[in-house]
Design an enzyme around this catalytic site. Structure first.
Site, PDB file in Angstrom:
ATOM      1  N   GLY A 148       0.832  -1.209   0.000  1.00  0.00           N
ATOM      2  CA  GLY A 148       0.000   0.000   0.000  1.00  0.00           C
ATOM      3  C   GLY A 148       0.860   1.249   0.000  1.00  0.00           C
TER       4      GLY A 148
ATOM      5  N   GLY B 118      -0.655   4.877  -0.741  1.00  0.00           N
ATOM      6  CA  GLY B 118      -1.785   5.383   0.066  1.00  0.00           C
ATOM      7  C   GLY B 118      -1.375   6.552   0.940  1.00  0.00           C
ATOM      8  N   GLN B 119      -2.324   6.992   1.810  1.00  0.00           N
ATOM      9  CA  GLN B 119      -2.060   8.179   2.634  1.00  0.00           C
ATOM     10  C   GLN B 119      -0.858   7.964   3.549  1.00  0.00           C
ATOM     11  OE1 GLN B 119      -4.704   8.989   5.918  1.00  0.00           O
ATOM     12  NE2 GLN B 119      -4.058  11.134   6.083  1.00  0.00           N
TER      13      GLN B 119
ATOM     14  N   ILE C 194      -0.892  -2.009  -5.942  1.00  0.00           N
ATOM     15  CA  ILE C 194      -1.865  -2.836  -6.686  1.00  0.00           C
ATOM     16  C   ILE C 194      -2.158  -2.145  -8.026  1.00  0.00           C
ATOM     17  CG2 ILE C 194      -2.982  -3.939  -4.710  1.00  0.00           C
ATOM     18  CD1 ILE C 194      -5.212  -1.814  -4.972  1.00  0.00           C
TER      19      ILE C 194
ATOM     20  N   TYR D 127     -15.205  -1.767   9.768  1.00  0.00           N
ATOM     21  CA  TYR D 127     -13.810  -1.303   9.876  1.00  0.00           C
ATOM     22  C   TYR D 127     -13.275  -1.653  11.265  1.00  0.00           C
ATOM     23  CZ  TYR D 127      -9.865   1.973   9.994  1.00  0.00           C
ATOM     24  OH  TYR D 127      -8.612   2.536  10.106  1.00  0.00           O
TER      25      TYR D 127
ATOM     26  N   LYS E 236     -10.427  -4.271  12.485  1.00  0.00           N
ATOM     27  CA  LYS E 236      -9.221  -3.819  13.202  1.00  0.00           C
ATOM     28  C   LYS E 236      -9.019  -4.597  14.504  1.00  0.00           C
ATOM     29  CE  LYS E 236      -7.452  -0.974  10.314  1.00  0.00           C
ATOM     30  NZ  LYS E 236      -6.238  -1.424   9.588  1.00  0.00           N
TER      31      LYS E 236
HETATM   32  C1  VAH Z   1     -10.697   6.689   9.419  1.00  0.00           C
HETATM   33  N1  VAH Z   1      -8.563   7.872   9.187  1.00  0.00           N
HETATM   34  O1  VAH Z   1     -11.195   7.767   9.679  1.00  0.00           O
HETATM   35  C2  VAH Z   1      -9.165   6.577   9.452  1.00  0.00           C
HETATM   36  C3  VAH Z   1      -8.720   6.140  10.796  1.00  0.00           C
HETATM   37  C4  VAH Z   1      -8.754   6.654  13.151  1.00  0.00           C
HETATM   38  C5  VAH Z   1      -9.275   7.015  11.876  1.00  0.00           C
HETATM   39  O2  VAH Z   1      -9.012   4.818  11.041  1.00  0.00           O
HETATM   40  O3  VAH Z   1     -11.345   5.727   9.159  1.00  0.00           O
END
Ligand code: VAH
Length: 316
Positions: free
Chosen positions: A6, A9-10, A33, A141, A145
C-alpha cells in the site's frame, strides 16, 4: 529489506519515503496494486513491485525475490468506505492480512499492520481510553481492526512471528489525501483554508477525536518496529495519540493564521455515528513506557506546518 504494502496510500506514500531515507532506497520495496501504481520519486528512487495482499503467491514471490525481513502492511479500506463496501473491506483487511502473516511465518518477516481508534466502540471508556479495555465496535472497519490485533497477536504467540502495531488516531498530512475515513475532515479543512474556500464540516461541533500529524505517525511505526522486543509487554494495538480536538477547535486554530476563513456544519449522519462511537482521548502510557513513544507535534505546531507546506504544494 523492507516491503511496504500500500505504498501509494495516505500513510504508505510517506512511510516508503521515510524508510528509504533511513535504510537506503534499494532496501525498501514499494508494493502496489493495479490502478494505484507508484509514480515520480516513489517509482524512481527505489524498487517497486505489484503486491496485492489478496494474492498470497504474489506476496511470497516478492518476499523471496527481495529477501524481505520486514513488511509494513498498510492495505485497508478506511471506516466510511468500508461501511459501504464490507466484502472488499474484509477481503483486503483480513483475508489479505492472513496471507501476509502466513508468508511472514514461513519467511520469518516482522509485520506491522496498523489498528485504529476505530477498533473501539460505544461501550469503550471514551476519556483516557486504556490500552487494555473493552472493544465492541459496530463498524466493519472496527471489527476488522480488532480482528487484525487478535490475529496478529495469535501468530505471535503461536508461531513467534514478530507482529507489531499501533492504534492510529486520525492522521493529518499534506502529501496524499486520506481514503475515505471519518477523520478526513481534519485534512480537508486545511485544503479549504489554503484555497480560501468556506469549509463545510461533516462532523458535529463538540465531537472530540484523537489526531496525529503524519511525521509523528511515521515515527511511531518505525520506532515500534525498531524497539527492543525484550521491553514489549504488548505487541499489537498500542494506543498512540498526539492531540484530541473537535471541529470548532481546529477551525479556531486555523483562523489565527487565516482570519477570513469560514466554516459551516453539514453533518453527515454516518460520519457522526462513527465519530461519536470512537474515543475522545486515548491513554498512550504503555507506548511511552515500552518503546519511548513521544509525539513532536501538537495542534498549534501542526497547523503552522500544514498551512505552510500545503500552500507551497497547491500554489507552487
Ligand atoms: C478513518 N482515518 O477515519 C481513518 C482512521 C482513526 C481514523 O481509522 O477511518
Amino acid at each position: 529489506n523492507i516491503l511496504v504494502i500500500g505504498s501509494t496510500g495516505q500513510i504508505g506514500s510517506e512511510l516508503t519515503r521515510e524508510l528509504r531515507k533511513r535504510y537506503g532506497n534499494d532496501h525498501v520495496v514499494a508494493g502496489y496494486i493495479k490502478g494505484a501504481e507508484p509514480t515520480g520519486e516513489l517509482l524512481e528512487a527505489g524498487p517497486a513491485e505489484e503486491a496485492d495482499v489478496t494474492k498470497a503467491e504474489m506476496i511470497a514471490t516478492v518476499v523471496k525475490k527481495y529477501h524481505i525481513d520486514a513488511i509494513y502492511n498498510l492495505a485497508a479500506l478506511l471506516s466510511v468506505v468500508a461501511e459501504n463496501k464490507p466484502n472488499l473491506a474484509w477481503k483486503i483487511g483480513i483475508d489479505g492480512l492472513w496471507n501476509i502473516l502466513e508468508v511472514a511465518r514461513e519467511h520469518h518477516c516482522q509485520v506491522f499492520t496498523p489498528s485504529s481508534i476505530g477498533s473501539f466502540g460505544e461501550s469503550t471508556p471514551h476519556w483516557m481510553t486504556p490500552q487494555d479495555t473493552i472493544q465492541r465496535p459496530k463498524t466493519i472497519y472496527g471489527v476488522s481492526k480488532v480482528t487484525t490485533e487478535l490475529l496478529s497477536d495469535w501468530f505471535n504467540q503461536k508461531y513467534g512471528t514478530d507482529t507489531r502495531s499501533v492504534r492510529f488516531p486520525g492522521l493529518i498530512s499534506y502529501v496524499a489525501l486520506p481514503g475515505g475515513g471519518t477523520t478526513d475532515y481534519a485534512v480537508d479543512i486545511f485544503y479549504s483554508a489554503v484555497r480560501g474556500e468556506k469549509f463545510v464540516c461533516p462532523i458535529p461541533e463538540g465531537t472530540l477525536m484523537d489526531m496525529m500529524y503524519m511525521p509523528d505517525a511515521l515515527h511511531a511505526a518505525i520506532s515500534l518496529m525498531e524497539a527492543d522486543p525484550a521491553r514489549l509487554v504488548h505487541h499489537n494495538g498500542f494506543n498512540v495519540t498526539a492531540m484530541s480536538f473537535a471541529p470548532e477547535t481546529i477551525y479556531a486554530e486555523i483562523k489565527k493564521h487565516k482570519p477570513n476563513f469560514e466554516m459551516v456544519y453539514e453533518v453527515d449522519p454516518l460520519k457522526k455515528a462513527i465519530a461519536e462511537s470512537w474515543p475522545d482521548k486515548l491513554d498512550d502510557s504503555c507506548a511511552r513506557q515500552e518503546w519511548d513513544w513521544k509525539p513532536q507535534y501538537d495542534l498549534s505546531s501542526m497547523t503552522v506546518d500544514m498551512l505552510d507546506k500545503l500552500s507551497k504544494k497547491l500554489n507552487g
